[in-house]
Design a protein around this motif. Structure first.
Motif, PDB file in Angstrom:
ATOM      1  N   UNK A 138      18.938 105.299  58.783  1.00  0.00           N
ATOM      2  CA  UNK A 138      17.582 105.109  58.238  1.00  0.00           C
ATOM      3  C   UNK A 138      17.614 103.883  57.327  1.00  0.00           C
ATOM      4  N   UNK A 139      17.569 102.728  57.985  1.00  0.00           N
ATOM      5  CA  UNK A 139      17.753 101.491  57.222  1.00  0.00           C
ATOM      6  C   UNK A 139      16.431 101.037  56.591  1.00  0.00           C
ATOM      7  N   UNK A 140      16.485 100.500  55.373  1.00  0.00           N
ATOM      8  CA  UNK A 140      15.272  99.915  54.788  1.00  0.00           C
ATOM      9  C   UNK A 140      14.954  98.595  55.509  1.00  0.00           C
ATOM     10  N   UNK A 141      13.720  98.128  55.356  1.00  0.00           N
ATOM     11  CA  UNK A 141      13.334  96.883  56.043  1.00  0.00           C
ATOM     12  C   UNK A 141      14.188  95.718  55.548  1.00  0.00           C
ATOM     13  N   UNK A 142      14.438  95.668  54.229  1.00  0.00           N
ATOM     14  CA  UNK A 142      15.314  94.631  53.660  1.00  0.00           C
ATOM     15  C   UNK A 142      16.543  95.322  53.090  1.00  0.00           C
ATOM     16  N   UNK A 143      17.720  94.825  53.474  1.00  0.00           N
ATOM     17  CA  UNK A 143      18.958  95.492  53.052  1.00  0.00           C
ATOM     18  C   UNK A 143      19.020  95.666  51.532  1.00  0.00           C
ATOM     19  N   UNK A 144      19.313  96.896  51.088  1.00  0.00           N
ATOM     20  CA  UNK A 144      19.527  97.157  49.664  1.00  0.00           C
ATOM     21  C   UNK A 144      18.257  97.258  48.830  1.00  0.00           C
ATOM     22  N   UNK A 145      17.075  97.196  49.508  1.00  0.00           N
ATOM     23  CA  UNK A 145      15.814  97.200  48.750  1.00  0.00           C
ATOM     24  C   UNK A 145      14.903  98.325  49.260  1.00  0.00           C
ATOM     25  N   UNK A 146      14.273  99.065  48.338  1.00  0.00           N
ATOM     26  CA  UNK A 146      13.412 100.193  48.719  1.00  0.00           C
ATOM     27  C   UNK A 146      12.124  99.702  49.373  1.00  0.00           C
ATOM     28  N   UNK A 147      11.787 100.281  50.538  1.00  0.00           N
ATOM     29  CA  UNK A 147      10.533  99.937  51.238  1.00  0.00           C
ATOM     30  C   UNK A 147       9.310 100.301  50.388  1.00  0.00           C
ATOM     31  N   UNK A 148       9.411 101.407  49.627  1.00  0.00           N
ATOM     32  CA  UNK A 148       8.236 101.917  48.892  1.00  0.00           C
ATOM     33  C   UNK A 148       7.910 101.088  47.668  1.00  0.00           C
ATOM     34  N   UNK A 149       8.964 100.770  46.863  1.00  0.00           N
ATOM     35  CA  UNK A 149       8.655 100.164  45.555  1.00  0.00           C
ATOM     36  C   UNK A 149       9.420  98.871  45.288  1.00  0.00           C
ATOM     37  N   UNK A 150      10.263  98.437  46.232  1.00  0.00           N
ATOM     38  CA  UNK A 150      10.930  97.139  46.074  1.00  0.00           C
ATOM     39  C   UNK A 150      12.113  97.148  45.117  1.00  0.00           C
ATOM     40  N   UNK A 151      12.469  98.348  44.611  1.00  0.00           N
ATOM     41  CA  UNK A 151      13.609  98.404  43.677  1.00  0.00           C
ATOM     42  C   UNK A 151      14.931  98.507  44.445  1.00  0.00           C
ATOM     43  N   UNK A 152      16.025  98.421  43.689  1.00  0.00           N
ATOM     44  CA  UNK A 152      17.360  98.386  44.284  1.00  0.00           C
ATOM     45  C   UNK A 152      17.804  99.769  44.803  1.00  0.00           C
ATOM     46  N   UNK A 153      18.523  99.767  45.928  1.00  0.00           N
ATOM     47  CA  UNK A 153      19.097 101.022  46.442  1.00  0.00           C
ATOM     48  C   UNK A 153      20.518 101.194  45.916  1.00  0.00           C
TER      49      UNK A 153
END
Ligand code: AP5
Length: 210
Positions: A138-153
């Protein structure tokens, strides 16, 4: 629909709860998420729970039973709910009965321990909103970044390998007896966890219709 999702840590309860709650228009209630939010906010309950979570142990029954009793009395639970991560012990299940709550279905998501360990090592969560991802499944659209709020994973503190092993041990000793508890009540439906999230959802929805 009053539904319980049972299963080992990392079996996919949270992932399925998020999908099914939209499908059925009922709230998904995760005791793990409530406790982590309390920990982040440094409430008395959160600080009390920290030690247990970090060691992979269960938070004492009286704490989580109180959390669930308060949450289930809220208006949005009137037409049903999905419980993700509660009950986790027989006394917790008995407490639900004592609250007069009639559960309709219990879905037991079955995933072998080896697969659980692989899933947990690849799980990443948003440090801000708690949304959950996986490095492969279940990969985010941008590696290491939350799809919902743009914060760090980040990796959850209790997803470290040694803590996962402890959580699995605790699951087998304290939570697995709930399978027999709900089977005896005729409520249990076993769903074999699949490699694709959507395939598990399809089986879970089918179990809800049966
Ligand atoms: P909690 O947050 O409830 O953790 P858990 O039950 O251990 O469950 P997880 O959130 O780890 O896993 P999950 O089954 O939701 O799997 P997920 O969908 O994320 O509890 C944490 C702690 O809080 C406990 O250890 C305890 O201390 C305390 N606590 C909570 N409730 C309590 C209670 N009632 N009593 C006492 N203490 C309590 O999936 C895992 C990963 O796999 C994800 O990355 C996901 O993307 C991926 N994935 C999911 N499904 C699939 C699939 N089909 N194929 C491939 N990958 C998949």
């Amino acid at each position: 629909m009053k539904l319980i999702l049972l299963g080992a840590p990392g079996a996919g309860k949270g992932t399925q709860a998020e999908i099914i709650c939209k499908h059925c228009s009922i709230p998904a209630i995760s005791t793990g998420n409530i406790i982590r939010a309390a920990l982040k906010a440094q409430t008395e309950m959160g600080l009390r729970a920290r030690d247990y979570i970090e060691k992979g142990l269960l938070v004492p029954d009286e704490v989580v039973i109180g959390i669930i009793q308060d949450r289930l009395s809220e208006d949005d639970c009137a037409d049903g709910f999905i419980l993700d991560g509660f009950p986790r012990t027989v006394p917790q299940a008995e407490a639900l009965d004592k609250m007069g709550i009639e559960i309709d279905r219990v879905i037991d998501l079955e995933v072998p321990d080896e697969k659980i360990i692989e899933r947990m090592s690849g799980r990443r969560v948003c440090a801000h909103c708690g949304a959950s991802y996986h490095l492969l499944y279940k990969q985010p659209k941008t590696e290491g970044v939350c799809d919902n709020c743009g914060e760090q994973l980040v990796q959850r503190a209790d997803d470290k390998a040694e803590t996962v092993l402890e959580r699995l041990k605790v699951y087998h000793a304290q939570t697995e007896p709930l399978i027999a508890f709900y089977r005896a009540k005729g409520k249990l439906h076993v769903v074999e966890g699949q490699d694709e999230i959507a395939d598990t959802t399809a089986l879970t929805l089918k179990a809800l219709e049966d």
